[in-house]
Design a protein around this motif. Sequence first.
Motif, short mmCIF file in Angstrom:
data_model
loop_
_atom_site.label_atom_id
_atom_site.label_comp_id
_atom_site.label_asym_id
_atom_site.label_seq_id
_atom_site.Cartn_x
_atom_site.Cartn_y
_atom_site.Cartn_z
N SER A 31 0.83 -1.20 0.00
CA SER A 31 0.00 0.00 0.00
C SER A 31 0.86 1.26 0.00
N SER A 32 1.90 1.27 0.85
CA SER A 32 2.79 2.44 0.92
C SER A 32 3.55 2.64 -0.38
N ALA A 33 3.99 1.55 -1.01
CA ALA A 33 4.71 1.66 -2.27
C ALA A 33 3.81 2.22 -3.37
N ARG A 34 2.54 1.84 -3.35
CA ARG A 34 1.61 2.38 -4.35
C ARG A 34 1.37 3.87 -4.14
N ILE A 35 1.33 4.30 -2.87
CA ILE A 35 1.20 5.74 -2.59
C ILE A 35 2.43 6.49 -3.10
N ASP A 36 3.62 5.94 -2.85
CA ASP A 36 4.86 6.60 -3.24
C ASP A 36 5.04 6.64 -4.77
N GLY A 37 4.67 5.54 -5.43
CA GLY A 37 4.77 5.50 -6.89
C GLY A 37 6.12 5.11 -7.44
N ASP A 38 7.10 4.79 -6.60
CA ASP A 38 8.43 4.38 -7.05
C ASP A 38 8.36 2.93 -7.55
N PRO A 39 8.68 2.66 -8.83
CA PRO A 39 8.56 1.29 -9.34
C PRO A 39 9.50 0.30 -8.66
N LEU A 40 10.67 0.78 -8.19
CA LEU A 40 11.58 -0.13 -7.51
C LEU A 40 11.03 -0.55 -6.14
N LEU A 41 10.47 0.41 -5.41
CA LEU A 41 9.84 0.08 -4.13
C LEU A 41 8.67 -0.88 -4.35
N LEU A 42 7.93 -0.66 -5.41
CA LEU A 42 6.81 -1.55 -5.72
C LEU A 42 7.32 -2.96 -5.99
N SER A 43 8.48 -3.07 -6.66
CA SER A 43 9.08 -4.39 -6.92
C SER A 43 9.39 -5.11 -5.61
N TRP A 44 10.01 -4.39 -4.67
CA TRP A 44 10.35 -5.01 -3.39
C TRP A 44 9.10 -5.42 -2.61
#
Length: 572
Positions: free
Chosen positions: A130-143
């Motif tokens: 959820s937090s990665a989707r808020i941030d929008g960083d594709p690398l964070l989303l990968s992790w």
Amino acid sequence: MSTDSNPSPVTPAASPASGRMLARYLRDARQARQSGQHHLGRQAAANALALCSQPQQQRQRNEALVLLALHLLRLGQLTEAVQYGLEAAAGLDFVAQAGARADVLCTVAMACNEMGLGQDALKYALEALSSARIDGDPLLLSWALNRAGLATFSALGDLEQSVSLLQQAQLQASQVGDTIASFSALTNLGVNYRAAGMQQEVLGNPEEAQRLFLLARQQFEQAEALARQGDNLHSLATSQINLAEIHTNLGDLAAATTALQRSRELSVQGHFTHILRNTELAEAALLHHSGQHEAAAQALRSLLAQGELLEFDMVVLAHEGLYRLYKDAGQFQLALAELEQLRRIEKELANQRSSTQGWAIRKELEITSAQLTAERERLQAERERLRAARLEAEKALADARMNELEQAALYDPLTGVANRRSLDLEGPARLARLGTETGGLAVVVVDLDHFKSINDRFGHAVGDEALKKVAQLITLRTRSSDLVARFGGEEFVLLLQEDVVESTLACCERLRLAIMDYSWQDVHPLLHVTASFGVHWCEVPQTWEQALRAADLALYTAKRNGRNRLQLSGSS
């Protein structure tokens, strides 16, 4: 070789040079994360944390906690990684610092997973997502997808969904060119395939086990190639121990021996105690497979002789190895003694896990309570100052801050998905963009069938657990571009970005079947949950009220037609 004891930070410096020292320690901790030299990164992060004694250093303190948790995880200090990670997460703003929060929650999820706390791992992985989707960083989303994939298999045993999430993680990492994230996704794919293969061996399905082992080896070999490209010491050591274990499973003992020798060398070089102990376990398994039972037993007894230095999971694996050795050798009395020892250890492990979970809950409540108290006191003092000075401009600024804090509360506390406020902000914005982008938007209202009777028959605790499980099932089967929100009660609203209406209907059908086919008996022996879906397809801008009303009317039609079905608006 150094041990993985708690880091000993330097004494906080009082000179003006302390700021430069703090920046240097944080830089060293970041660099160690990239190079895999986690014993150096742990010390640098601890030193940085010790220097963060001033309120204005909160940002640096948060970063030091995030880095320290990560390095402790990599060094096998799992309980400490959870503790520092949750302290970091509690100090990070849900929206403004969503990226850092996603990063550290990924670490906490991984540590919980390695401790056998599968449900906790899945909870923190979904929060990270959820937090990665808020941030929008594709690398964070990968992790975040990576950790969710690993936890899905550990908590739910769902290999298919786990593979899907990990493949998405690997694709995201490849697109941004991050070799460490790609390595991790490939490694975890291999780990899950191998675990599933070992399950099939126990069930007496050797052909299926062989197929899964070959898939695992393929992932591990790809991961090793990436590790060599990036020259990350921790990744190299991890790839070798994984290859050694899968070669042993496949009976290629010569290749396993070579990989184990390399794993031992790299673990000693990088001070990776946890990987070194895994290497010793794998060496014992190799001796067992090659028929050297006494040598294998001696290796396992030597490992157990490390006493308190040995992690719980290692103790369990070592005793399991001794049990299998004695059983294969016909030494049934000794095998029985190992089983009895395993039972005692598992009781201790359950107590340790309960203690860790209890600590985590208390820590979250303690830090959150302290933050709320401090913020309440600050705002009260601010209001008093404004009242005394009658400065309307400053009062407006304080009101704006209050509004900002209210806007941060965009997530449902029970299920962890977005709430109605988030939906009311996002729905109109997405509908307004239609026509300027390709594809369309589906507004989907999902209502659990006969939910009142679930609460009446089984109690509200079971009803709450059913809502949480449905939220998990939907979140894991939708994409990062979609929005999942709890609208109220037993009703959810989804915003699905699709190219054509047929794709939307196929997605909703998968969700309906996932809810219907879930093992609800794990929640309550008599529980069964289904859901009805009302779907409204939008290709041109329209008002949010119109779209939601159309999806709601479609839901009513689905209910009238027998429930547990889809209904597209405008069709009978």
